[in-house]
Write an enzyme that holds these catalytic residues in place. Sequence first.
Site, PDB file in Angstrom:
ATOM      1  N   GLY A 140      21.392   2.900  -2.334  1.00 30.19           N
ATOM      2  CA  GLY A 140      22.354   3.776  -3.005  1.00 30.19           C
ATOM      3  C   GLY A 140      21.651   5.075  -3.369  1.00 30.19           C
ATOM      4  NE  ARG A 141      24.404   6.861  -8.113  1.00 36.18           N
ATOM      5  CZ  ARG A 141      25.600   6.319  -8.411  1.00 36.18           C
ATOM      6  NH1 ARG A 141      26.712   6.933  -8.068  1.00 36.18           N
ATOM      7  NH2 ARG A 141      25.674   5.179  -9.072  1.00 36.18           N
ATOM      8  CB  ILE A 142      17.802   4.991  -7.450  1.00 35.62           C
ATOM      9  CG1 ILE A 142      18.495   5.642  -8.653  1.00 35.62           C
ATOM     10  CG2 ILE A 142      16.303   4.854  -7.715  1.00 35.62           C
ATOM     11  CD1 ILE A 142      18.532   4.776  -9.915  1.00 35.62           C
ATOM     12  NE  ARG A 160      28.134  -3.728  -2.022  1.00 35.81           N
ATOM     13  CZ  ARG A 160      28.693  -3.541  -3.191  1.00 35.81           C
ATOM     14  NH1 ARG A 160      29.239  -4.550  -3.823  1.00 35.81           N
ATOM     15  NH2 ARG A 160      28.714  -2.349  -3.743  1.00 35.81           N
ATOM     16  CB  THR A 218      12.685   0.846 -10.754  1.00 31.43           C
ATOM     17  OG1 THR A 218      13.355   1.119  -9.518  1.00 31.43           O
ATOM     18  CG2 THR A 218      11.200   1.117 -10.615  1.00 31.43           C
ATOM     19  NE  ARG A 232      20.090  -2.705 -16.051  1.00 28.68           N
ATOM     20  CZ  ARG A 232      19.834  -1.395 -16.024  1.00 28.68           C
ATOM     21  NH1 ARG A 232      18.695  -0.944 -15.512  1.00 28.68           N
ATOM     22  NH2 ARG A 232      20.694  -0.529 -16.540  1.00 28.68           N
ATOM     23  CD  GLU A 283      14.200  -4.266 -19.803  1.00 26.23           C
ATOM     24  OE1 GLU A 283      14.229  -4.574 -18.600  1.00 26.23           O
ATOM     25  OE2 GLU A 283      14.671  -3.235 -20.288  1.00 26.23           O
ATOM     26  CG  HIS A 320      14.158  -0.316 -18.738  1.00 27.74           C
ATOM     27  ND1 HIS A 320      15.135  -1.285 -18.792  1.00 27.74           N
ATOM     28  CD2 HIS A 320      14.693   0.706 -17.997  1.00 27.74           C
ATOM     29  CE1 HIS A 320      16.203  -0.870 -18.122  1.00 27.74           C
ATOM     30  NE2 HIS A 320      15.949   0.343 -17.641  1.00 27.74           N
ATOM     31  N   GLY A 371      12.235   4.230 -16.413  1.00 20.75           N
ATOM     32  CA  GLY A 371      12.645   4.905 -15.173  1.00 20.75           C
ATOM     33  C   GLY A 371      13.212   6.296 -15.391  1.00 20.75           C
TER      34      GLY A 371
HETATM   35  P1  NAP Z   1      24.087   2.988  -6.638  1.00 21.14           P
HETATM   36  O1  NAP Z   1      24.085   4.375  -6.103  1.00 21.14           O
HETATM   37  O2  NAP Z   1      25.379   2.346  -6.951  1.00 21.14           O
HETATM   38  O3  NAP Z   1      23.267   2.101  -5.598  1.00 21.14           O
HETATM   39  C1  NAP Z   1      23.304   0.718  -5.581  1.00 21.14           C
HETATM   40  C2  NAP Z   1      23.224   0.260  -4.140  1.00 21.14           C
HETATM   41  O4  NAP Z   1      23.176  -1.168  -4.129  1.00 21.14           O
HETATM   42  C3  NAP Z   1      24.415   0.661  -3.263  1.00 21.14           C
HETATM   43  O5  NAP Z   1      23.913   1.153  -2.052  1.00 21.14           O
HETATM   44  C4  NAP Z   1      25.147  -0.662  -3.045  1.00 21.14           C
HETATM   45  O6  NAP Z   1      25.669  -0.832  -1.748  1.00 21.14           O
HETATM   46  C5  NAP Z   1      24.026  -1.629  -3.106  1.00 21.14           C
HETATM   47  N1  NAP Z   1      24.506  -2.973  -3.450  1.00 21.14           N
HETATM   48  C6  NAP Z   1      25.296  -3.359  -4.476  1.00 21.14           C
HETATM   49  N2  NAP Z   1      25.458  -4.687  -4.476  1.00 21.14           N
HETATM   50  C7  NAP Z   1      24.746  -5.136  -3.411  1.00 21.14           C
HETATM   51  C8  NAP Z   1      24.508  -6.404  -2.870  1.00 21.14           C
HETATM   52  N3  NAP Z   1      25.073  -7.509  -3.415  1.00 21.14           N
HETATM   53  N4  NAP Z   1      23.712  -6.505  -1.771  1.00 21.14           N
HETATM   54  C9  NAP Z   1      23.166  -5.402  -1.196  1.00 21.14           C
HETATM   55  N5  NAP Z   1      23.354  -4.157  -1.686  1.00 21.14           N
HETATM   56  C10 NAP Z   1      24.140  -4.034  -2.756  1.00 21.14           C
HETATM   57  O7  NAP Z   1      23.234   2.908  -7.973  1.00 21.14           O
HETATM   58  P2  NAP Z   1      21.952   3.776  -8.392  1.00 21.14           P
HETATM   59  O8  NAP Z   1      22.360   4.972  -9.122  1.00 21.14           O
HETATM   60  O9  NAP Z   1      21.071   3.916  -7.205  1.00 21.14           O
HETATM   61  O10 NAP Z   1      21.288   2.762  -9.448  1.00 21.14           O
HETATM   62  C11 NAP Z   1      20.860   1.485  -9.045  1.00 21.14           C
HETATM   63  C12 NAP Z   1      20.419   0.655 -10.219  1.00 21.14           C
HETATM   64  O11 NAP Z   1      19.167   1.116 -10.702  1.00 21.14           O
HETATM   65  C13 NAP Z   1      21.319   0.710 -11.463  1.00 21.14           C
HETATM   66  O12 NAP Z   1      22.410  -0.174 -11.354  1.00 21.14           O
HETATM   67  C14 NAP Z   1      20.372   0.314 -12.573  1.00 21.14           C
HETATM   68  O13 NAP Z   1      20.425  -1.088 -12.758  1.00 21.14           O
HETATM   69  C15 NAP Z   1      19.005   0.695 -12.041  1.00 21.14           C
HETATM   70  N6  NAP Z   1      18.369   1.792 -12.798  1.00 21.14           N
HETATM   71  C16 NAP Z   1      17.228   1.548 -13.480  1.00 21.14           C
HETATM   72  C17 NAP Z   1      16.594   2.583 -14.140  1.00 21.14           C
HETATM   73  C18 NAP Z   1      15.323   2.346 -14.896  1.00 21.14           C
HETATM   74  O14 NAP Z   1      15.108   2.994 -15.909  1.00 21.14           O
HETATM   75  N7  NAP Z   1      14.458   1.482 -14.448  1.00 21.14           N
HETATM   76  C19 NAP Z   1      17.150   3.862 -14.157  1.00 21.14           C
HETATM   77  C20 NAP Z   1      18.322   4.068 -13.455  1.00 21.14           C
HETATM   78  C21 NAP Z   1      18.940   3.025 -12.774  1.00 21.14           C
HETATM   79  P3  NAP Z   1      27.009  -0.162  -1.216  1.00 21.14           P
HETATM   80  O15 NAP Z   1      26.620   1.246  -0.965  1.00 21.14           O
HETATM   81  O16 NAP Z   1      27.320  -0.891   0.024  1.00 21.14           O
HETATM   82  O17 NAP Z   1      28.023  -0.314  -2.319  1.00 21.14           O
HETATM   83  C1  GLV Z   2      18.633   2.628 -16.714  1.00 17.58           C
HETATM   84  O1  GLV Z   2      18.104   1.571 -16.591  1.00 17.58           O
HETATM   85  C2  GLV Z   2      19.924   2.944 -16.217  1.00 17.58           C
HETATM   86  O2  GLV Z   2      20.608   2.069 -15.675  1.00 17.58           O
HETATM   87  O3  GLV Z   2      20.317   4.109 -16.380  1.00 17.58           O
END
Ligand code: NAP
Ligand code: GLV
Length: 322
Positions: free
Chosen positions: A147-149, A169, A227, A229, A258, A276, A278
Site C-alpha cells: 500500500g502507501r507505506i 490483494r 512496522t 502492527r 504493546e 512504535h 514510525g
Molecule cells: P494502506 O495504504 O492501506 O496499505 C495496506 C496494504 O495492505 C494495501 O496494499 C492492502 O492491499 C494490503 N492488504 C490489506 N489486507 C491484506 C491482506 N489480508 N493480505 C495482503 N495484503 C493486504 O496502508 P498504509 O498507509 O500503507 O499503512 C499500513 C499500516 O502501517 C497501517 O495500517 C498501520 O497499522 C501501520 N503503520 C504503522 C506506523 C508505525 O508507527 N509503526 C505508522 C503508520 C502506519 P490492497 O491494496 O489490495 O487493498
Molecule cells: C501508527 O502506527 C499509525 O497507524 O499511524
Amino acid sequence: MTIPVYRPYPFRDAVDPALVRGLKRLRVRFETRLHPRTEAMVVLLQTKVTADLLPTLPRLRVIANVAVGYDNVDVPACTTRGILLTNTPDVLTDATADIAWALLLAAARRVTEGDRFVRAGKFKRWEWTLMRGVDVHGKTLGIVGAGRIGQAVARRARGFSMRILYTARARKPGFERETDARRVDLKGLLRESDFVSIHVPLSPETRHLVGAKELALMKRTAVLVNTARGPIVDEAALARVLRSGRLFAAGLDVYEKEPEVHAGLLGLENVALLPHVGSATDETRRRMYETALRNLVAVLEGRRPPNPVNAQVLVDGPPRRR
Ligand code: NAP
Ligand code: GLV
C-alpha cells in the site's frame, strides 16, 4: 458544540504540545470539554474505542483517529451507530518508510548490537570476524502489503539496487512499472526474499499472518522487519527462530501486547527494537494532528471530511447533530 479529548486512562507522559496547541486553536471556534454529550472525539492509537464505550456517548458523531491504522476502533460498531471514523493517511507514509529502512539496515548490519558493544567497553581492537552482517545492496526485498507505506519502502530500495517482490490483494500496475516489482503469494515471497518488510493493516485476516510455519519458509540469512502492527507476527515464534539462528535478524517497531515486549526478544542481540516511533518526527506529527482536526471540523461543519474510514455512514451526508 463540544469537542472532548477522550482519555480512557491517565497519560503517563506529556501530551504532545503541538496537539495541545492545535486543540487550543480549535477552542477559538468551539467549546472543548469532556462531557457525556460528546459529539466528537480525537483519539490516539493506544485508545481502544470499543462497542461497549459507544452507548455511553449517544451523541457521538465523529471519531478522528490520529493514526492511519485504526485497529484500535471497533469500526462495525461505529458504522451501526452512524458514527464516522476518520484517519490520517499519506502524511506519515515517508516517515514510517524511513523507520522501516532504519530497522532493516540496523538488523542487517548489527547497528544496535554494535552500539551496545561499544558502550559496554568491549571494543578493544579491530577484528576481521567482528560483527559480520549481511549485504543489503543487490538483494531481494519482499513487501507484505504494497500500500502507501509498503510502496514507499520499495521505492527507497531502488537506491540499493534491490529486486522487489510484493503481496497485495490486487495487482498494482503503476507500482510494478515504477519499481519492476513482481506480485507473488506470501509463501513465494517468504521463500525468495532476503528482507521481508510488513505493511498490511491489522485485521482478523492478518492476525498472525507470519507465524511459525511462515517463518520456517524464510532463508536462514533473512531479516524480518515489522512496522505495521505487532499481532501480525507471532512474537513467541519469532523469538524462537531468532534465538535458534534459524533467522538472521529482525527489526521491530510494534509489538503484540504493546507496550509490553515479549521477554524472549528482550534478551536477544539479533533483533533491533524501537518503541512504535514510525511516524515520530516533529513535522509528521504536526501534519497528523492537522489532518485529524481537519477531518473533525469538516464533520462538525456539515462537510464531507477528507479521510473517512467508514464512508458508508456518509450516504445521507455527514452525521448530523443528535
Ligand atoms: P494502506 O495504504 O492501506 O496499505 C495496506 C496494504 O495492505 C494495501 O496494499 C492492502 O492491499 C494490503 N492488504 C490489506 N489486507 C491484506 C491482506 N489480508 N493480505 C495482503 N495484503 C493486504 O496502508 P498504509 O498507509 O500503507 O499503512 C499500513 C499500516 O502501517 C497501517 O495500517 C498501520 O497499522 C501501520 N503503520 C504503522 C506506523 C508505525 O508507527 N509503526 C505508522 C503508520 C502506519 P490492497 O491494496 O489490495 O487493498
Ligand atoms: C501508527 O502506527 C499509525 O497507524 O499511524
